[in-house]
Design a protein around this motif. Structure first.
Motif, PDB file in Angstrom:
ATOM      1  N   ARG A  44      32.004  45.770  30.367  1.00  0.00           N
ATOM      2  CA  ARG A  44      32.044  44.378  30.862  1.00  0.00           C
ATOM      3  C   ARG A  44      31.697  44.320  32.350  1.00  0.00           C
ATOM      4  O   ARG A  44      30.942  43.460  32.784  1.00  0.00           O
ATOM      5  CB  ARG A  44      33.426  43.765  30.624  1.00  0.00           C
ATOM      6  N   THR A  45      32.264  45.243  33.120  1.00  0.00           N
ATOM      7  CA  THR A  45      32.015  45.259  34.572  1.00  0.00           C
ATOM      8  C   THR A  45      30.542  45.500  34.869  1.00  0.00           C
ATOM      9  O   THR A  45      29.936  44.783  35.675  1.00  0.00           O
ATOM     10  CB  THR A  45      32.887  46.343  35.244  1.00  0.00           C
ATOM     11  N   HIS A  48      28.442  42.494  34.011  1.00  0.00           N
ATOM     12  CA  HIS A  48      28.564  41.437  35.019  1.00  0.00           C
ATOM     13  C   HIS A  48      27.741  41.779  36.265  1.00  0.00           C
ATOM     14  O   HIS A  48      27.030  40.928  36.800  1.00  0.00           O
ATOM     15  CB  HIS A  48      30.032  41.245  35.391  1.00  0.00           C
ATOM     16  N   ALA A  51      23.862  41.456  35.569  1.00  0.00           N
ATOM     17  CA  ALA A  51      23.468  40.270  34.799  1.00  0.00           C
ATOM     18  C   ALA A  51      22.073  39.766  35.150  1.00  0.00           C
ATOM     19  O   ALA A  51      21.374  39.208  34.300  1.00  0.00           O
ATOM     20  CB  ALA A  51      24.498  39.158  34.997  1.00  0.00           C
TER      21      ALA A  51
END
Length: 134
Positions: A44-45, A48, A51
């Motif tokens: 997830r990190t 992000h 992105a």
């Protein structure tokens, strides 16, 4: 973490990936291992932070500088996890990775990543002819 996305080459400073030894978890009720909570959080990190990246097409070359590993830690336990996290951001399919260069460095834990299109001329390595005979 800083990141740049210039045409044809991408660079980023990413957090240290979890070790491959802590990436997968097996539970008695499941046949297949599942990603650990630490692994899911890392994905997830990275997602992000990257992105704005768009996957490169064709063959790619990856250069990694991994800082802050313990003296007895295995560098290769971090590489696979990091490459998996870059899939979908730096390239569409990890089969596109044609060249990997990784090294350790002193400093705070983290990884400097550079991804660029792979070209044969820029990645040639001279291999000496064998001097032994059968």
């Amino acid at each position: 973490m800083t990141k740049t996305n210039t045409p044809g080459a991408m660079r980023a400073a990413l957090p240290m990936p979890p070790s491959a030894n802590r990436y997968w978890r097996s539970y008695n009720a499941r046949r297949s291992p599942v990603r650990s909570a630490e692994a899911r959080e890392y994905l997830r990190t990275v997602g992000h932070l990257l992105a704005a990246w768009r996957p490169l097409s064709g063959r790619v070359a990856v250069s990694l500088v991994v800082a802050g590993l313990r003296a007895n830690a295995d560098l290769d336990n971090r590489i696979k996890i990091l490459l998996d996290a870059l899939t979908g951001h730096a390239w569409a399919d990890d089969a596109q990775v044609w060249s990997i260069r990784a090294e350790r460095a002193e400093g705070l834990p983290g990884v400097e990543v550079a991804v660029s299109p792979w070209t044969a001329a820029s990645h040639l390595v001279a291999v000496p002819a064998p001097t032994w005979r059968d």
